[in-house]
Design an enzyme around this catalytic site. Structure first.
Site, PDB file in Angstrom:
ATOM      1  N   TRP A   1      -0.872 -12.475  16.686  1.00  0.00           N
ATOM      2  CA  TRP A   1      -0.710 -11.374  17.642  1.00  0.00           C
ATOM      3  C   TRP A   1      -2.067 -10.796  18.042  1.00  0.00           C
ATOM      4  CZ3 TRP A   1      -1.781  -6.443  18.923  1.00  0.00           C
ATOM      5  CH2 TRP A   1      -0.967  -5.822  19.860  1.00  0.00           C
TER       6      TRP A   1
ATOM      7  N   ALA B   1      20.729 -19.081  18.604  1.00  0.00           N
ATOM      8  CA  ALA B   1      21.000 -19.864  17.399  1.00  0.00           C
ATOM      9  C   ALA B   1      22.117 -19.284  16.548  1.00  0.00           C
ATOM     10  CB  ALA B   1      19.732 -19.999  16.563  1.00  0.00           C
TER      11      ALA B   1
END
Length: 555
Positions: A407, A271
């Site tokens: 996570w 990006a």
């Protein structure tokens, strides 16, 4: 356990079961081993009567280590799949550059991963290799045409098509080829980009069909002739050959998350130097097969999300129903002046000071008239006071903030976020998404709109080279294309050291790459490079393989 150990200890389902769960017809599934497959979009049934809801995950400006955007995306997908029974994740493919360079693996983390993690991070189904081969085949055909008589009168000094490699190799940024005498080609200066910055990567990710892929390849600008007229791939008559090399790479890749949620991973443009979104075909395929599609855009919302909304959305034909901005305490402290080495320490002052970064991203995404939800991605070093402070700061803006722990807990750590997303996407609104600029406006007006509305800057300064490219675009009718800004991911400015939310600055445009096949203009700012370099201690130093063939060191 670390990420790769969690991945290697996971019980994966055969890919045929994942495909069946996602509603893919058996004839469309092409297995690549036990746990990977390509989806033959050419054998897919007609368009679905109704597309599912689309959730875009983006983030604030990150620290060099990243802020877990992919991890939140995967965890949110697992949570939505468990709660609704119909969700799919659509991600980009990892590049070998960061895998061997700074970040290591790029498939999420902890208990929110796509698997098999090691295979996805390395060769996967060969898409990156196909793109590299196709890109360099075109380069070879251009040089061969010149060597064999140059019927098109190509001026070698004007060739803009570069070779590529999917690894950070600074030594290849500027090279000389054709050395060794008359039988070794015509000597000229050449350059390498990383594969994920190549125009073919952008074309693959924006192509709507095989026919569209070939059309886009044929209109790639490669050089000028000695009269100054543009030369395209179609003039070389090799568009079919390049398309043939990408035929299979055009098919989206199907894998699964640790929670057995179907995941399409396809295309991987960066990006900061490209448009940062996975393929239109993968996203649309997911939208046809799931009630909720969760996708991500690279780096901060000033880069990936803006390009998703202004470049990809018009091609996709489907606006996001909600935008999730991932924020972390540590990144906001970093944007508030805390040093990288001190991010583990509680610092409410730096947190509050750095909040202006998130605040601007919220305002920027709200500009598009799409509902926004904030995911506070929890790290073990975050204190209760820091989390409470950040949540309060966000809610003062009128936006909901949800603490996620993807996570450590996988989908279970994203259930509250999933509920917030469901609520946001159920918001009945007749408001149509508003693009940041009018694509038909002059190039400089479009760039200025991005700099002022998205970055908070004041002026844009152009080099002589950039101004010459703008004039060339105007003369040839190429100026009515969207803008793909290439700039640092660490700042709203073109200076990676200017953190927080600066205002009134000048953006420096050095060059403009004309990408007619992709259908946008790449505006290069500051010192951004299309071929990165490896760090002093590359991640490759930690990667190994044991006697059983198991890869270690990917994190």
């Amino acid at each position: 356990m670390n990420d790769i150990e969690i991945s290697q200890n996971a019980e994966m389902l055969p890919i045929q079961e994942i495909a069946q769960q996602a509603g893919f017809n058996e004839k469309t599934v092409e297995p690549y081993g036990r746990y990977k497959a390509k989806i033959d979009i050419f054998a897919e049934d007609e368009e679905a009567a109704q597309l599912g809801k689309l959730v875009l995950v983006t983030s604030i400006n990150p620290t060099p280590a990243g802020e877990g955007k992919s991890t939140v995306t995967v965890g949110l997908g697992d949570a939505l799949n468990e709660m609704t029974g119909s969700a799919m994740v659509a991600l980009r493919e990892p590049s070998q550059g960061p895998v061997m360079g700074m970040k290591g693996g790029a498939t999420g983390g902890g208990y929110s991963q796509v698997v098999p993690m090691d295979e996805i991070n390395l060769h996967f189904t060969g898409d990156m290799h196909a793109l590299t081969a196709a890109n360099n085949t075109l380069a070879a055909l251009i040089d061969n045409h010149i060597q064999q008589g140059n019927q098109l009168n190509i001026d070698p000094r004007t060739i803009v098509w570069r070779r590529c490699l999917d690894i950070n190799d600074r030594a290849l940024r500027n090279i000389v080829i054709g050395m060794g005498g008359r039988f070794s080609g015509v000597p000229r200066e050449d350059h390498f980009d990383i594969t994920v910055a190549s125009e073919l990567m952008a074309i693959l990710c924006l192509a709507e069909s095989l026919t569209d892929l070939k059309k886009r390849i044929n209109r790639i600008l490669i050089a000028k002739n000695y009269a100054g007229e543009p030369i395209f791939v179609r003039d070389l008559k090799v568009g079919g050959a390049i398309t043939a090399l990408l035929k299979d790479a055009l098919k989206p890749n199907l894998v699964q998350t640790l929670g057995h949620t179907p995941a399409l991973i396809h295309g991987g443009p960066f990006a900061n130097i490209a448009h940062g979104c996975n393929s239109v075909l993968a996203t649309k395929t997911a939208l046809k097969h799931a009630d909720y599609t969760i996708t991500e855009a690279g780096f901060g919302a000033d880069l990936g999300a803006e390009k998703f909304l202004d470049i990809k959305t018009p091609v996709l034909g489907k606006e996001p129903d909600a935008i999730v901005i991932v924020a972390t305490v540590r990144a906001l402290k970093y944007n508030g002046g805390a040093k990288l080495a001190d991010l583990q320490n509680e610092d409410l002052v730096a947190l509050e000071k750095g909040f202006v970064n998130l605040q601007r991203h919220i305002k920027n995404m709200q500009r598009y008239q799409v509902p926004v939800v904030i995911s506070i991605n929890h790290f073990t070093s975050d204190t209760d006071q820091e989390i409470a402070e950040l949540k309060q700061l966000v809610e003062q803006t009128g936006v909901q903030a949800v603490v996620t722990d993807a996570w450590a807990k996988g989908g279970a750590g994203c259930k509250e976020l999933a509920q917030a997303v469901i609520t946001a996407t159920d918001t009945n609104s007749d408001v149509t998404m508003q693009p940041l600029y009018d694509v038909a406006a002059p190039i400089q007006d479009k760039v200025k709109a991005i700099v002022q509305k998205m970055y908070g800057g004041a002026e844009v300064q152009y080099s002589a080279t950039a101004l010459k490219k703008i004039k060339e675009c105007e003369q040839n009718g190429w100026d009515k294309l969207p803008i793909c800004m290439a700039k640092t991911q660490y700042s709203f400015t073109d200076d990676p050291k200017q953190l927080g939310a600066p205002t009134g600055f000048t953006m420096h445009v050095n060059d403009i790459n004309i990408r007619l096949g992709a259908g946008f203009l790449v505006v290069l700012t500051g010192k951004v490079l299309t071929m990165p370099g490896l760090p002093k201690q590359p991640a490759a130093l930690n990667i190994d393989v044991n006697d059983k063939g198991e890869i270690t060191g990917l994190f």
